[in-house]
Design an enzyme around this catalytic site. Structure first.
Site, PDB file in Angstrom:
ATOM      1  N   THR A  30       2.807   4.295   3.351  1.00 20.31           N
ATOM      2  CA  THR A  30       3.119   2.866   3.490  1.00 20.31           C
ATOM      3  C   THR A  30       1.963   2.025   2.950  1.00 20.31           C
ATOM      4  OG1 THR A  30       4.468   3.301   5.439  1.00 20.31           O
ATOM      5  CG2 THR A  30       3.607   1.078   5.232  1.00 20.31           C
ATOM      6  N   GLY A  31       2.283   0.854   2.390  1.00 22.15           N
ATOM      7  CA  GLY A  31       1.247  -0.058   1.917  1.00 22.15           C
ATOM      8  C   GLY A  31       1.327  -0.261   0.418  1.00 22.15           C
ATOM      9  N   SER A  32       0.471  -1.138  -0.093  1.00 19.91           N
ATOM     10  CA  SER A  32       0.579  -1.520  -1.508  1.00 19.91           C
ATOM     11  C   SER A  32       0.172  -0.380  -2.434  1.00 19.91           C
ATOM     12  CB  SER A  32      -0.269  -2.762  -1.780  1.00 19.91           C
ATOM     13  OG  SER A  32      -1.612  -2.519  -1.443  1.00 19.91           O
ATOM     14  N   THR A  33      -0.753   0.479  -2.026  1.00 17.86           N
ATOM     15  CA  THR A  33      -1.161   1.582  -2.903  1.00 17.86           C
ATOM     16  C   THR A  33      -0.101   2.687  -2.891  1.00 17.86           C
ATOM     17  OG1 THR A  33      -3.386   1.074  -2.084  1.00 17.86           O
ATOM     18  CG2 THR A  33      -3.166   2.933  -3.600  1.00 17.86           C
ATOM     19  N   ASP A  86      -0.764   8.680   0.908  1.00 20.94           N
ATOM     20  CA  ASP A  86      -0.811   7.431   1.660  1.00 20.94           C
ATOM     21  C   ASP A  86      -2.092   6.684   1.323  1.00 20.94           C
ATOM     22  OD1 ASP A  86      -0.055   5.466   3.450  1.00 20.94           O
ATOM     23  OD2 ASP A  86       0.375   6.875   5.071  1.00 20.94           O
ATOM     24  N   LYS A  99      -6.667   3.688   9.275  1.00 18.68           N
ATOM     25  CA  LYS A  99      -5.404   3.282   8.690  1.00 18.68           C
ATOM     26  C   LYS A  99      -4.681   2.346   9.664  1.00 18.68           C
ATOM     27  CE  LYS A  99      -2.621   6.130   6.719  1.00 18.68           C
ATOM     28  NZ  LYS A  99      -2.285   5.032   5.784  1.00 18.68           N
ATOM     29  N   GLY A 100      -3.644   1.678   9.126  1.00 22.26           N
ATOM     30  CA  GLY A 100      -2.788   0.934  10.037  1.00 22.26           C
ATOM     31  C   GLY A 100      -2.716  -0.560   9.824  1.00 22.26           C
ATOM     32  N   GLU A 108       2.554   7.507  10.140  1.00 27.04           N
ATOM     33  CA  GLU A 108       1.726   8.013   9.034  1.00 27.04           C
ATOM     34  C   GLU A 108       0.950   9.258   9.478  1.00 27.04           C
ATOM     35  OE1 GLU A 108       0.810   3.949   6.512  1.00 27.04           O
ATOM     36  OE2 GLU A 108      -0.442   4.389   8.216  1.00 27.04           O
ATOM     37  N   LYS A 126     -12.667   0.663  -0.518  1.00 27.74           N
ATOM     38  CA  LYS A 126     -12.340   1.259   0.786  1.00 27.74           C
ATOM     39  C   LYS A 126     -13.345   2.339   1.214  1.00 27.74           C
ATOM     40  CE  LYS A 126      -8.113  -0.738   0.751  1.00 27.74           C
ATOM     41  NZ  LYS A 126      -6.869  -0.020   0.692  1.00 27.74           N
TER      42      LYS A 126
HETATM   43  C1  5RP Z   1      -0.338   1.030   6.629  1.00 30.71           C
HETATM   44  C2  5RP Z   1      -1.563   1.715   6.126  1.00 30.71           C
HETATM   45  C3  5RP Z   1      -1.876   1.513   4.684  1.00 30.71           C
HETATM   46  O1  5RP Z   1      -1.771   2.735   4.026  1.00 30.71           O
HETATM   47  C4  5RP Z   1      -3.283   0.981   4.570  1.00 30.71           C
HETATM   48  O2  5RP Z   1      -3.346  -0.222   5.318  1.00 30.71           O
HETATM   49  C5  5RP Z   1      -3.659   0.703   3.109  1.00 30.71           C
HETATM   50  O3  5RP Z   1      -2.840  -0.300   2.588  1.00 30.71           O
HETATM   51  P1  5RP Z   1      -2.986  -0.819   1.113  1.00 30.71           P
HETATM   52  O4  5RP Z   1      -2.733   0.327   0.215  1.00 30.71           O
HETATM   53  O5  5RP Z   1      -1.955  -1.916   0.988  1.00 30.71           O
HETATM   54  O6  5RP Z   1      -4.388  -1.355   0.932  1.00 30.71           O
HETATM   55  O7  5RP Z   1      -2.270   2.406   6.810  1.00 30.71           O
HETATM   56  O8  5RP Z   1      -0.179   1.225   8.009  1.00 30.71           O
END
Ligand code: 5RP
Length: 232
Positions: A30-33, A86, A99-100, A108, A126
């Site tokens: 989940t998330g943009s990446t 993820d 995460k989260g 996840e 990160k």
């Molecule tokens: C969602 C997550 C995401 O993987 C984490 O927040 C990274 O998000 P992004 O890729 O958008 O920076 O843990 O619960």
């Protein structure tokens, strides 16, 4: 998201999609990446006829996977996954993660724990020396237990707050119907201890510290390159 950050996220998304082969069962993050990886995976399915199926870590990931033609399965049907991918909010030198940010940490973690390979997709921003300086630790809780759990988090040195909705009044409600606390720390000195205490606290569903789960970290650079870090 800046263009450079988007390029880094796209690079790791494409890299992990290139690691996937026909027949694999996947964990879909989940998330943009992770979204970049789903998009790149969808392109391979369309263009090469790659055949895979995946378990989604959130309603959001499930919808995105459907949009990109990624077949879905469940842990009942496929409890042993070949590879989960993820994103993460922070990664320390021992590959412990926070995460989260998307409140999906419980699913996840379940999905990551079922995978032979758990590939974490991040950009350089990160990578941290110590967790918890920049990002709070998300803790998913049963709503009636929120106050006692906040006391426990304070005893661990955290400053917890209930995550509030942005386009909804009141708390964010997770995909499990739970609330999420964000605990701000001035650095998490002992992630194992925080993990142990939280998992022994009644009403904590799970939390965003991922310990001993990541097998590989792909770090996207703003020049579009990818550094592949394996657990030593
Ligand atoms: C969602 C997550 C995401 O993987 C984490 O927040 C990274 O998000 P992004 O890729 O958008 O920076 O843990 O619960």
């Amino acid at each position: 998201m800046s263009e450079l950050q988007a390029a880094a996220k796209r690079a790791v998304g494409e890299y992990v999609a290139s690691m996937i082969s026909t027949g694999m069962t996947l964990g879909i993050g989940t998330g943009s990446t992770a979204a970049m990886a789903i998009e790149a995976l969808g392109a391979r399915i369309r263009e090469e006829g790659l055949q895979v199926k995946g378990v989604a870590t959130s309603f959001a990931a499930e919808r995105l996977a459907r949009q990109h033609g990624v077949a879905l399965t469940t842990l009942d049907e496929s409890p042993n996954l070949d590879l989960a991918f993820d994103g993460a909010d922070e990664v320390d030198p021992a590959f412990i993660l926070i995460k989260g940010r998307g409140a999906a940490q419980t699913r996840e973690k379940i999905v990551a724990s079922c995978a032979e390979q758990f590939v974490v997709l991040v950009d350089e921003s990160k990578m941290v020396d110590q967790l918890g300086h920049r990002m709070p630790l998300p803790v998913e809780v049963v709503p009636m237990a929120v106050s006692p759990i906040m006391q426990v988090l304070r005893s661990l040195g955290g400053k917890p707050e209930i995550r509030m909705g942005k386009m909804k009044d009141g708390p964010v409600v997770s995909d499990q119907g739970m609330w999420v606390l964000d605990a701000h720390f001035d650095g998490i000195q002992d992630p194992d201890h925080v993990n142990d205490v939280l998992l022994k606290t009644p009403g904590v569903v799970d939390h965003g510290l991922f310990i001993n789960l990541a097998t590989q970290v792909l770090v996207g650079r703003s020049d579009g390159g990818v550094d592949v870090l394996g657990k030593s």
